[in-house]
Structures are given as C-alpha cells and as structure tokens.
Scaffold this active site. Structure first.
Site, PDB file in Angstrom:
ATOM      1  N   HIS A 267       0.833  -1.206   0.000  1.00 46.43           N
ATOM      2  CA  HIS A 267       0.000   0.000   0.000  1.00 46.43           C
ATOM      3  C   HIS A 267       0.871   1.261   0.000  1.00 46.43           C
ATOM      4  CE1 HIS A 267      -3.376  -2.608   0.443  1.00 46.43           C
ATOM      5  NE2 HIS A 267      -3.074  -2.952   1.690  1.00 46.43           N
ATOM      6  N   ASP A 318      -5.036  -8.555  -2.902  1.00 43.36           N
ATOM      7  CA  ASP A 318      -5.348  -8.159  -1.530  1.00 43.36           C
ATOM      8  C   ASP A 318      -6.631  -8.794  -1.008  1.00 43.36           C
ATOM      9  OD1 ASP A 318      -5.273  -6.974   0.923  1.00 43.36           O
ATOM     10  OD2 ASP A 318      -5.286  -4.915   0.200  1.00 43.36           O
TER      11      ASP A 318
END
Length: 453
Positions: A267, A318
């Site tokens: 991220h 994810d």
C-alpha cells in the site's frame, strides 16, 4: 512440450513466430523467435508472460461483495475491518483450503500464475494453537498445489493491537503470534514443502502498529526470502505512528530497519516527498492493490514521483473482491488520471509509448522480486508460466505488439485469457480451469455453511 506463438512478448520485446519448448522439469528449455513451426507444435496466436499477485488474503474471498452496505454515515476501512474479523473468527482449516482453492483457480483463469499469500490466520477460534502449528499454512499450500498455482507463503507476525502496545482484541486472537512462533511455522512449512517447486516461503510483518521492530529483529536476521509489510495504508495509522514514535510510518521503517530489494511495502498510500524518495532508493517494491485500495477508500499511491525516482512496483489482489490483473492495472492508471487530470499518467515524466505495455512489464518485474523469484517471463530456464490471450475478448482484431496490452487492459470487459500454463502444465484451457467443477462445488458448500444458508 512445444508451442508455436504467432507473436509473443519476450524480454527484449515482441517477436514473431516464436517456438517455445518446455522441458520435463517444468521450465522453459528454449525460446526461439523467427522459427519454423514443427508438425507437432501447438499453435497459439498471442502469448504473454503471466502476472503475479504480490499480496493476497485468501480467506477474504469468502466475503467478496458482502461489505458494500453502509454500516454508519462515516463508513471507512475501520468499519470494513470489523466485518472481516467476523469472517476470520469462523473459518476452519478445511474451509480455508476450500476458499483458497477457489480463489487460486480464479487467479489462474484471470492470468495470474504466482501469488504471495500474506497469511496471518494461524490459530483455532479462541486463539489455541493447532496440534500442527503450521496447520493453516499447510492448508493454503495444499490449495495452491491442488489447482496448480505458484505460491509464496508469508507467515505473518502479529503481536499487538496498536503503537501503544495494547493487547490484541478478542476478534484478533486467531492472528496472535510471537517471533518464535512464526519461526516455527516457517520451519515446519519449508520442511513439508521440500521438493515442491511451486511452493516457497518468505516472511510477513503485519504492520508497524502490530509489530515491534525491535523484537522482530532476530527473526528478520535469520529468515531468507522476501519480507512484506503493510505500511501507511490509512491516515489514522500515519497519525498514530507520528504520535507514538515521532515519525511517519515509512520514514520510521527506513530509519529502523535495513529495507532493501527483498522487501515489499504494501500500500504505502500516504507518503511524504522524502518517504517517496527514500523508498525508491531502498530498492523495495511498492505492493499496490488498486482494486482493494479503491474499495476500501484508502487513497491514491503517489505513483508519478515514485516512478520518476526509479521506484519499483507490482500489483496484488489483496482482499480478493475482484480477481483480474488487467483490472488492477486499469484501476491504477485511471486513479492517476483522475488525480492529475492528464492521460497516460503512470509513465515516467519524459517517457513516450504504450501505457499498457509499460504497466504490464513493470508489474511483472515488481511481482517477480516481491515473490522471491530469480527469473520470470519467456526466457530459457525460467519456470514455464505463460498466458495465451483470447483474441475474441479483445476489442479489436489484428492487434500487434503493445497495442495488444493496451487493448487487454483498457478495452476488455473481462480478463482476455484463453489458456494458462504454470510449471510446464496446462491449468486453464479455453478459459476454464481443468478442475473447475470439483473446486467450485467445494467452495459453494463452504460458503453456504459460513453464511448459514
């Protein structure tokens, strides 16, 4: 096995009439462009290297689409997280395997042949350790083996509930580990997977709020392979990090640990200019998960300054709410276009040419590094992984070279994948996994039980 591609994406660019030979050990034996087709070769129109998902939480596939109802007027990542905890609390080892098998089958069908599984669901409900401490890790590995995808498992350290050292919540008790326990899980998993070339092990650190870097230092010093960590995903995390340690998350990580090319910073959404430059200099890979980051309202990664500083990145699925490397790359680029109000926004400042081609190649390189693989793509002695694209799923016929990737990423309604080879074996034919029916039936039974239907 021998294939013949009318056009194929090789490390030095697109080439025509490529003869691809696969050896019995599941690696490419030779890649020969401008070749004559042999009588027994299987002919393909468009062949590209398959993509890698560098960040996955397999169990979250069991809640795809169920978190889209607003829980309060200020619904955020933190409200989504409570729903995720509810699912994590219920999953058994058998259900973990069924969900992961289905997810990994979907990944193969979409064009992924390698996944880095950021795995922190280690214990039984209530927090008790299984008789075999690596039980849940081995279940994930069995799921990958059964459907035929490459797996980099990242047993993940999860020590505390926040920067202030508070204990984990009851909902997090299945995640609770120590560096010593993670070391045991890694050791047991590596031993069980000896001689299985598609399965490998690295290390995950959940986040700076959940891991004390000082206590993790010995673990980091003895473990080989890639190291992944969630970092700076949410503004709240940044604010708490500054409050408790006096520095921003990536700034603090770079100052306290020897971050280098084996690291993947997942991220890294909220960075200062100095953090962008420092992260790029470190050689670490930015693990970008654009679909999940958009779904959770995380924000936009500062891609332009990062790539201009020479930073590397790859893509991850994810939360697995939608499985498509093509959509991940499109979402990444479109987010940058909306932010900058320009087009072809991901390319480095002075670069010209295909946006899709550049994104695809960058994701291949970053994904390979983050998954701990020495080589990748259509090159001799690399693992024999590739995608055959379906011309009928592309928006226009007769496309050539990087126009293929531009069309596949920006103009296709679904992953334009026809056949997928992984480890020298066909896993997907005509858009369908070879074990589709059995894997799907097991997944449906598990979901019905989890949802009490």
């Amino acid at each position: 096995m021998e294939l013949f591609a009318e056009q194929a994406l090789l490390p030095d660019g697109w080439r025509r009439n490529v003869r691809i030979s696969v050896s019995p050990d599941g690696c490419f034996e030779s890649i020969v462009p401008d070749a004559r087709i042999s009588a027994d070769a299987e002919r393909k129109a468009i062949v590209v290297p398959s993509q890698l998902s560098l960040h996955s939480h397999a169990f979250q596939r069991g809640m795809a689409g169920l978190a889209e109802s607003r829980q309060n007027p200020a619904d955020t990542f933190w409200t989504w997280r409570r729903l995720m905890y509810q699912l994590a609390h219920r999953i058994s080892p058998e259900q973990m395997q069924d969900i992961a098998s289905y997810l990994y089958m979907e990944m193969l069908t979409a064009g992924y042949t390698q996944v880095a599984e950021f795995h922190y669901l280690h214990h039984a409900p209530g927090g008790a350790t299984y008789g075999q401490v690596a039980e849940m890790s081995l279940r994930v590995g069995e799921a990958a083996r059964a459907v035929g995808i490459g797996l980099t498992l990242l047993p993940t350290l999860y020590e505390r509930g926040g920067f202030d050292g508070r204990p984990l919540q009851e909902a997090q008790e299945r995640f609770a580990t120590t560096p010593e326990l993670i070391g045991r899980i890694i050791s047991e998993t590596r031993s069980a997977w000896a001689g299985k070339p598609l399965l490998s092990v690295g290390l995950g650190l959940h986040s700076l709020r959940a891991v004390d870097l000082e206590t993790a230092s010995d673990l980091l010093s003895v473990q080989t392979g890639p190291v992944h960590i969630h970092v700076a995903e949410q503004q709240k995390e940044v604010e708490e990090c500054v409050a408790f340690v006096g520095a921003r998350p990536v700034e603090y990580l770079l100052s306290q640990t020897d971050v280098d090319e084996r690291w993947c910073l997942v991220h890294a959404t909220h960075l200062s200019a100095s953090e962008v430059a420092g992260m790029a200099r470190s050689g670490a890979v930015a693990g970008l998960c654009p679909i999940t980051e958009a779904n959770l309202g995380d924000g936009l990664f500062p891609l332009a300054p990062y790539v201009n500083d020479g930073g590397r990145f790859g893509i991850g699925s994810d939360s697995n709410v939608l499985i498509s490397p093509w959509e991940e790359l499109r979402t990444l680029e479109y987010g940058q276009r909306l932010f900058t109000q320009t087009r072809c926004a991901a390319l480095p400042a002075e670069a010209l040419g295909s946006t899709g081609g550049w994104l695809y190649r960058q994701a291949l390189d970053g994904g390979r590094r983050a998954c701990g693989l020495e080589s990748w793509g259509l090159v001799a002695r690399a693992r024999a992984d590739l995608c055959v694209l379906d011309e009928d799923q592309l928006p226009l016929p007769y496309l050539q070279d990087d126009a293929v990737l531009d069309a596949a990423i920006f103009g296709s309604r679904q992953p334009p994948v026809k056949d997928v080879l992984c480890g020298g074996q066909w896993r997907v034919r005509d858009g369908r996994h070879l074990n589709h029916d059995a894997v799907t039936a097991a997944f449906r039974r598990t979901v019905r039980t989890l949802l009490d239907l």
